[in-house]
Design an enzyme around this catalytic site. Structure first.
Site, PDB file in Angstrom:
ATOM      1  N   LYS A  69     -22.741  -4.705 -12.333  1.00  0.00           N
ATOM      2  CA  LYS A  69     -23.669  -5.788 -12.699  1.00  0.00           C
ATOM      3  C   LYS A  69     -23.105  -7.138 -12.247  1.00  0.00           C
ATOM      4  O   LYS A  69     -23.816  -8.025 -11.775  1.00  0.00           O
ATOM      5  CB  LYS A  69     -23.923  -5.810 -14.207  1.00  0.00           C
ATOM      6  CG  LYS A  69     -24.829  -4.674 -14.672  1.00  0.00           C
ATOM      7  CD  LYS A  69     -25.118  -4.768 -16.151  1.00  0.00           C
ATOM      8  CE  LYS A  69     -25.975  -3.574 -16.628  1.00  0.00           C
ATOM      9  NZ  LYS A  69     -25.851  -3.368 -18.094  1.00  0.00           N
ATOM     10  N   HIS A 107      -2.956 -20.561 -13.416  1.00  0.00           N
ATOM     11  CA  HIS A 107      -1.985 -19.941 -14.333  1.00  0.00           C
ATOM     12  C   HIS A 107      -1.116 -21.059 -14.931  1.00  0.00           C
ATOM     13  O   HIS A 107      -0.666 -21.946 -14.182  1.00  0.00           O
ATOM     14  CB  HIS A 107      -1.122 -18.915 -13.594  1.00  0.00           C
ATOM     15  CG  HIS A 107      -0.151 -18.221 -14.500  1.00  0.00           C
ATOM     16  ND1 HIS A 107      -0.525 -17.207 -15.351  1.00  0.00           N
ATOM     17  CD2 HIS A 107       1.181 -18.446 -14.700  1.00  0.00           C
ATOM     18  CE1 HIS A 107       0.545 -16.824 -16.044  1.00  0.00           C
ATOM     19  NE2 HIS A 107       1.584 -17.553 -15.670  1.00  0.00           N
TER      20      HIS A 107
HETATM   21  C1  GRF Z   1      -5.436 -22.004 -19.649  1.00  0.00           C
HETATM   22  O1  GRF Z   1      -4.165 -22.309 -20.151  1.00  0.00           O
HETATM   23  C2  GRF Z   1      -5.268 -21.195 -18.400  1.00  0.00           C
HETATM   24  O2  GRF Z   1      -4.170 -21.552 -17.622  1.00  0.00           O
HETATM   25  C3  GRF Z   1      -5.021 -19.858 -18.945  1.00  0.00           C
HETATM   26  O3  GRF Z   1      -5.879 -19.736 -20.069  1.00  0.00           O
HETATM   27  C4  GRF Z   1      -6.168 -21.029 -20.533  1.00  0.00           C
HETATM   28  C5  GRF Z   1      -7.649 -21.213 -20.412  1.00  0.00           C
HETATM   29  O4  GRF Z   1      -8.031 -22.342 -21.017  1.00  0.00           O
HETATM   30  N1  GRF Z   1      -5.303 -18.860 -17.963  1.00  0.00           N
HETATM   31  P1  GRF Z   1      -9.581 -22.761 -20.944  1.00  0.00           P
HETATM   32  O5  GRF Z   1     -10.379 -21.560 -21.380  1.00  0.00           O
HETATM   33  O6  GRF Z   1      -9.860 -23.146 -19.515  1.00  0.00           O
HETATM   34  O7  GRF Z   1      -9.668 -23.926 -21.887  1.00  0.00           O
END
Ligand code: GRF
Length: 204
Positions: A69, A107
């Site tokens: 999907k 990340h």
């Molecule tokens: C962020 O810290 C990102 O690096 C990690 O998860 C968190 C997501 O935050 N992968 P958001 O949902 O964008 O506020």
């Protein structure tokens, strides 16, 4: 001038999504040669606040788990690039193949440190804090079939103060994430990211 269609994958609050939305509405984005529009948000969690953020902006936002999907809606929306912004699920191999080198992920550490399976969200900052390192940061990289191993596009450091807690580190890193996720997407839509084996060259 080309308008690129973007899909953002989320699992949580969507503050990185919000950063991408806010920039897309800015004048400089509208005037730039190549610009982007977020056409679709897909969440792996039904209650992700990021879905509300998208709906508030009139963006199609779906809770979807079925990979077929997902592929179907990506094709229907003619998506050019995918941004994983806090997406906690492993992306299906087929999607990675279809959108080879067109998927980026943010990340919250300086990859390869504190990255890979099990390193996500608060777990990253707790490990950073407990390790005693003096510098952390955020990374945007190309998504390949493993966790956090694709070519690095952008990194930005965050200094850790003597009395910073994991929460303060998380807050400081998130501020940097919000900046480099937009910068990295602009590099991609302007075709400035050249992949040479494990290295990534950013064209001036
Ligand atoms: C962020 O810290 C990102 O690096 C990690 O998860 C968190 C997501 O935050 N992968 P958001 O949902 O964008 O506020």
């Amino acid at each position: 001038m080309k308008l690129y269609n973007i899909a953002v994958f989320i699992s949580g609050s969507g503050s990185n999504l919000q950063s991408l939305i806010d920039y897309s509405k800015k004048e400089e984005n509208k005037k730039s040669i190549n610009r982007y529009k977020i056409n679709l948000v897909i969440s792996s969690k039904k209650d992700a606040y990021g879905l509300d953020r998208a709906l508030n902006e009139g963006i199609e936002a779906l809770y979807l788990e079925d990979n077929n999907k997902i592929i179907k809606i990506l094709e229907e929306k003619d998506i050019d690039f995918i941004v994983l912004a806090g997406y906690l699920k492993k992306l299906d191999k087929k999607i990675i193949e279809i959108y080879k080198n067109k998927i980026i992920n943010i990340h919250p550490s300086l990859i390869p440190s504190f990255s890979g399976k099990g390193y996500y969200g608060e777990k990253v900052h707790k490990a950073v804090y407990e390790s005693g390192v003096k510098i952390t940061g955020a990374t945007v990289h190309i998504v390949d079939e493993n966790f956090d191993t694709g070519n690095i596009i952008l990194q930005k450091e965050v200094k850790i103060g003597n009395f910073d807690t994991a929460d303060i580190i998380a807050k400081n890193v998130l501020e940097v994430e919000h900046k480099i996720i937009v910068e990295a997407l602009l590099l991609m839509i302007n075709n400035r990211v050249i992949i040479k084996n494990k290295r990534t060259i950013i064209k001036e």
